[in-house]
Design an enzyme around this catalytic site. Structure first.
Site, PDB file in Angstrom:
ATOM      1  N   VAL A  12       0.830  -1.207   0.000  1.00 58.19           N
ATOM      2  CA  VAL A  12       0.000   0.000   0.000  1.00 58.19           C
ATOM      3  C   VAL A  12       0.864   1.255   0.000  1.00 58.19           C
ATOM      4  CG1 VAL A  12      -1.802   1.287   1.222  1.00 58.19           C
ATOM      5  CG2 VAL A  12      -1.888  -1.209   1.163  1.00 58.19           C
ATOM      6  N   LYS A 100      -6.456  -1.101   9.650  1.00 58.70           N
ATOM      7  CA  LYS A 100      -7.733  -1.460  10.286  1.00 58.70           C
ATOM      8  C   LYS A 100      -7.546  -1.915  11.731  1.00 58.70           C
ATOM      9  CE  LYS A 100      -7.978  -4.432   6.969  1.00 58.70           C
ATOM     10  NZ  LYS A 100      -6.571  -4.639   6.584  1.00 58.70           N
ATOM     11  N   GLY A 129     -10.952  -1.158   1.366  1.00 55.00           N
ATOM     12  CA  GLY A 129      -9.948  -0.751   0.398  1.00 55.00           C
ATOM     13  C   GLY A 129     -10.366   0.507  -0.337  1.00 55.00           C
ATOM     14  N   ILE A 131     -13.254   1.090  -1.744  1.00 52.66           N
ATOM     15  CA  ILE A 131     -14.690   1.368  -1.694  1.00 52.66           C
ATOM     16  C   ILE A 131     -14.934   2.535  -0.747  1.00 52.66           C
ATOM     17  CG2 ILE A 131     -16.981   0.435  -1.189  1.00 52.66           C
ATOM     18  CD1 ILE A 131     -15.767  -2.373  -1.450  1.00 52.66           C
ATOM     19  N   ASP A 196     -10.026 -10.204  10.408  1.00 52.79           N
ATOM     20  CA  ASP A 196      -9.990  -9.018   9.548  1.00 52.79           C
ATOM     21  C   ASP A 196     -11.391  -8.419   9.400  1.00 52.79           C
ATOM     22  OD1 ASP A 196      -8.500  -7.402   7.320  1.00 52.79           O
ATOM     23  OD2 ASP A 196     -10.286  -8.177   6.331  1.00 52.79           O
ATOM     24  N   LYS A 200     -13.099  -4.661  10.775  1.00 53.57           N
ATOM     25  CA  LYS A 200     -13.801  -3.737   9.872  1.00 53.57           C
ATOM     26  C   LYS A 200     -15.227  -3.460  10.355  1.00 53.57           C
ATOM     27  CE  LYS A 200     -11.034  -5.145   5.895  1.00 53.57           C
ATOM     28  NZ  LYS A 200     -10.997  -5.947   4.650  1.00 53.57           N
TER      29      LYS A 200
END
Length: 412
Positions: A12, A100, A129, A131, A196, A200
């Site tokens: 990233v 996150k 990501g 969105i 994960d 979120k």
């Protein structure tokens, strides 16, 4: 000119640098000033990088440089990311992050510190990501009373389940393929165990319902126990199995929050979200259902969201008033036991005929399911709706059976 620092030069981080320089002219037009990267913090050396002269290993250079107004944190993990971000905010530097784990665990504290220092802590890229979901939640949907959020929040598990559904691939083979394609890490536990997705949904729930929802308080189940038999039975029922994160405001003020595999009917808005795509459904009192859809990860989609935050920070005047939730040690996660639900159940029986009689007596009318090559002693069905507590009590009273699968049925 706005001078920034980027902490981390992995997938990233390198994407952030690439996007900032590739789209430099259009970004300058949008912000009214040029954005330049002064430092890139990483413990590794990148002698062949065109930006090799910007790399540093000492965080204090960023912390103590008054020219740096914005810091991008894309290192991942809780430490040293938390310490670095906290110090940046305390020094009056805004921060944009994709981390996150950091936001889910420390978001309320960091938002408070940002507000106290009249700067911003932005994290659009931490959920979904590329969105856009964080900004719409606290800005575009601000007129709504958010009632619930449900989403496919992890691309790796969605890819694996898609392969199991479409190609009858085993979980193990689908996971190996995901690793070969770069969708899954060498250690995929955070994805396949649901951690994960849990982080979120905690971020979304905290923002939507104004109190910090901590990951350790959220019941979380991954997809490691899902079998091809379960996939076949779901298809016979008319649906699919997806890993879903849910957050719903309850009457007592608490938030029903969980992550688990779920049966979704084929006409569900989330049922046809496949491969590495994510989708977040937000249910508001004025808008009804709104769905945000797109690739939930990847170098450039995630970098795009981080850079968008950088642009917003550069254009901002003081702290955002709407991006905030309360810092609290209380557990705001409500109990599942009183919530109405139904389950898909798969079991083997010592005596199938006797087991069917028990099931009829305990559960009443159930939707019996079948599959090809179904063993005579294997039973599968979907229960009617009752409270979680009562359904579990009925299950506990069954005898002569071995419960192989129990999956919640959701209506989204």
């Amino acid at each position: 000119m706005a001078k920034i620092a980027v902490m981390g030069h992995g997938v990233v981080g390198s994407g952030v640098v690439e996007v900032l320089y590739k789209n430099r002219e259009s970004i300058t037009r949008r912000t009214g000033q040029e954005i330049d990267i002064k430092y890139i913090l990483d413990l590794r050396d990148f002698p062949d990088s065109p930006f090799h002269d910007k790399f540093i290993k000492d965080f204090s250079l960023i912390e103590n440089d008054d020219e740096i107004s914005v810091v991008v944190e894309v290192m991942g993990g809780l430490e040293p990311a938390f310490t670095y971000v906290r110090k940046c905010l305390e020094k009056g530097k805004s921060v944009a992050t994709s981390n996150k784990e950091l936001v889910a665990s420390k978001g309320a504290e960091l938002l408070r510190i940002a507000r106290e220092n009249n700067v911003n802590f932005f994290f659009e890229a931490s959920v979904g990501g590329g969105i856009p979901i964080i900004r719409p939640l606290h800005q575009c949907l601000a007129a709504n009373e958010i009632r619930e959020i449900a989403g496919i929040l992890n691309g790796t598990t969605n890819f694996i389940l898609t392969k199991m559904i479409r190609e009858s691939m085993s979980f193990e083979d689908a996971l190996k393929l995901a690793q070969q394609l770069g969708y899954a890490e060498r250690d995929p536990s955070a994805d396949v165990n649901g951690d994960d997705a849990c982080r979120k949904i905690c971020i979304l729930a905290s923002l939507a319902f104004s109190n910090h929802i901590y990951p350790q308080n959220v019941p979380t189940e991954g997809i490691t126990k899902i079998t091809l038999e379960d996939v076949e039975y779901a298809g016979n029922w008319g649906g699919v199995i997806k890993l879903i994160g849910v957050a719903k405001k309850m009457e007592d003020g608490k938030v029903l929050t969980f992550v688990s595999p779920a049966l979704l009917h084929g006409d569900s808005q989330l049922a046809n979200v496949d491969d590495v795509f994510n989708a977040v459904l937000v249910r508001g009192d004025a808008t009804g259902d709104v769905v945000f859809y797109g690739k939930g990860a990847g170098k450039l989609p995630t970098a795009s969201a981080v850079v968008a935050d950088v642009i917003d920070v550069v254009k901002a005047h003081g702290s955002s008033k709407s991006l905030y939730w309360n810092e609290t040690e209380d557990n705001f996660v409500g109990s599942h036991e009183k919530i109405d639900t139904s389950f898909y159940l798969r079991m083997t029986a010592d005596d199938a005929a006797a087991a069917k009689q028990q099931i009829a007596a305990l559960f009443g009318d159930v939707q019996t399911l079948s599959r090809k090559h179904q063993p005579e002693n294997e039973l599968a069905f979907v229960t009617g709706t009752d409270t979680d507590e009562k359904l579990q009590a009925k299950l506990d009273s069954l005898h002569g059976v071995d419960i192989l699968s129990k999956i919640r049925v959701l209506d989204y």
